[in-house]
Design an enzyme around this catalytic site. Sequence first.
Site, PDB file in Angstrom:
ATOM      1  N   HIS A 180     -13.854  -7.515   5.611  1.00 28.15           N
ATOM      2  CA  HIS A 180     -14.369  -8.596   4.766  1.00 28.15           C
ATOM      3  C   HIS A 180     -13.937  -9.918   5.395  1.00 28.15           C
ATOM      4  O   HIS A 180     -12.753 -10.172   5.565  1.00 28.15           O
ATOM      5  CB  HIS A 180     -13.836  -8.491   3.334  1.00 28.15           C
ATOM      6  CG  HIS A 180     -14.374  -9.564   2.434  1.00 28.15           C
ATOM      7  ND1 HIS A 180     -15.496  -9.374   1.652  1.00 28.15           N
ATOM      8  CD2 HIS A 180     -13.963 -10.836   2.207  1.00 28.15           C
ATOM      9  CE1 HIS A 180     -15.750 -10.482   0.973  1.00 28.15           C
ATOM     10  NE2 HIS A 180     -14.835 -11.390   1.302  1.00 28.15           N
ATOM     11  N   CYS A 181     -14.903 -10.752   5.717  1.00 33.76           N
ATOM     12  CA  CYS A 181     -14.627 -12.028   6.369  1.00 33.76           C
ATOM     13  C   CYS A 181     -14.638 -13.139   5.331  1.00 33.76           C
ATOM     14  O   CYS A 181     -15.680 -13.417   4.722  1.00 33.76           O
ATOM     15  CB  CYS A 181     -15.666 -12.305   7.453  1.00 33.76           C
ATOM     16  SG  CYS A 181     -15.390 -13.855   8.340  1.00 33.76           S
ATOM     17  N   VAL A 182     -13.482 -13.763   5.119  1.00 31.75           N
ATOM     18  CA  VAL A 182     -13.401 -14.830   4.125  1.00 31.75           C
ATOM     19  C   VAL A 182     -14.136 -16.080   4.585  1.00 31.75           C
ATOM     20  O   VAL A 182     -14.538 -16.912   3.767  1.00 31.75           O
ATOM     21  CB  VAL A 182     -11.927 -15.169   3.809  1.00 31.75           C
ATOM     22  CG1 VAL A 182     -11.229 -13.989   3.170  1.00 31.75           C
ATOM     23  CG2 VAL A 182     -11.172 -15.622   5.059  1.00 31.75           C
ATOM     24  N   ASN A 185     -17.570 -15.390   3.562  1.00 30.01           N
ATOM     25  CA  ASN A 185     -17.568 -14.946   2.161  1.00 30.01           C
ATOM     26  C   ASN A 185     -18.462 -13.725   1.971  1.00 30.01           C
ATOM     27  O   ASN A 185     -19.237 -13.639   1.000  1.00 30.01           O
ATOM     28  CB  ASN A 185     -18.023 -16.084   1.239  1.00 30.01           C
ATOM     29  CG  ASN A 185     -17.647 -15.834  -0.209  1.00 30.01           C
ATOM     30  OD1 ASN A 185     -16.694 -15.110  -0.495  1.00 30.01           O
ATOM     31  ND2 ASN A 185     -18.394 -16.414  -1.130  1.00 30.01           N
ATOM     32  N   ASN A 186     -18.346 -12.775   2.888  1.00 30.51           N
ATOM     33  CA  ASN A 186     -19.162 -11.568   2.802  1.00 30.51           C
ATOM     34  C   ASN A 186     -18.512 -10.462   3.621  1.00 30.51           C
ATOM     35  O   ASN A 186     -17.701 -10.734   4.521  1.00 30.51           O
ATOM     36  CB  ASN A 186     -20.573 -11.836   3.332  1.00 30.51           C
ATOM     37  CG  ASN A 186     -21.570 -10.783   2.888  1.00 30.51           C
ATOM     38  OD1 ASN A 186     -21.258  -9.923   2.052  1.00 30.51           O
ATOM     39  ND2 ASN A 186     -22.772 -10.831   3.436  1.00 30.51           N
TER      40      ASN A 186
END
Length: 342
Positions: A180-182, A185-186
Amino acid sequence: MDFLTLFLIYLCFVLTTIALLCVCSGRKESYLARSVNGASQVLSFIIPTQLQRVTQRALHRLFHTRSCLFVVLHIALQAAVYGEYTWEVFVYCWELQFHLLLLLLPYLLLAGNMGCFILCSRANPGIITKSNHASLVKIYAYDGVLFQKGIVCPTCNMEKPARSKHCSFCSTCVHRFDHHCVWVNNCIGAFNAKYFFLYLFTLTAMAATIAVITAAFLIQVVLLSNMMHGSYIDDQGQERAVEILFLIQHLFLTFPRIVFMLGFVILLTLVLGAYCCFSLYLALNNQTSNEWYKSRRYGCPHHLTLQPRDRQAVYKNIYSRGVWVNLKEILKPPTVLERKKK
């Protein structure tokens, strides 16, 4: 020790925690995350309870739920860098007759990067639902080590397909979950991995291009001023030849924002470049970062077997089918029909 001192100590710890969690986001069980949790337990004896609760709620909001904070920070950093590049570096380089195409290259990369960013953040990464579960579970075989048949996700109440993982941020299971890549945001999964790689590579190219142009401008300033052949008087009143350290100090005093930006984009280029190399390595081996992290618990021999002593399975990547096929799988995720043909 007064309350203000305690608050400052705790604030420094919180900021350090945020920086560390940014590095290990998506890997809550890592050694680094466990160390941070241990340190927070020690500080909990001297920090007021109310302050602890506020901090825990803020950290939970940042690192365990979907939030646009890092997206805003990402856009703000890009705006700051491009603002400085546009208003100072571009103007100075234009006066020094740099080639226009070279000066416009960062803007072209920015346009491509923003396109990839939007696609990556808006695309469905491969969310597993009851309607597509039956087809997704047939795409990849279970390796018997990292992914075993019959494991049910307690939240989604569905059997986990091989190479999938439940994302606590999005509260969904994702097909071929990577992380999950902050910053977008996905989740990064089977269906938006190609956009993430393009986003990452264009972001690295942006930082590298701006760093090269800025460094070329500063070097040109030094050469035109003929400063390398000059001298200066030190604090003891002695005349000394100009050195590299003196040049850096002089450039920083003359162009403080440009030199600071150059240091930032150089550091960003090194960090992103290393991450690009790691991501390319995973892509060439048809392995996700989630699988790579989990596989560190096991050995990696050339075959899958069982240890005679503890009966612990040994990991082998069974999904790699050669460099070109692995890259093709990133660009075009396989379907059930394609798997049956193989």
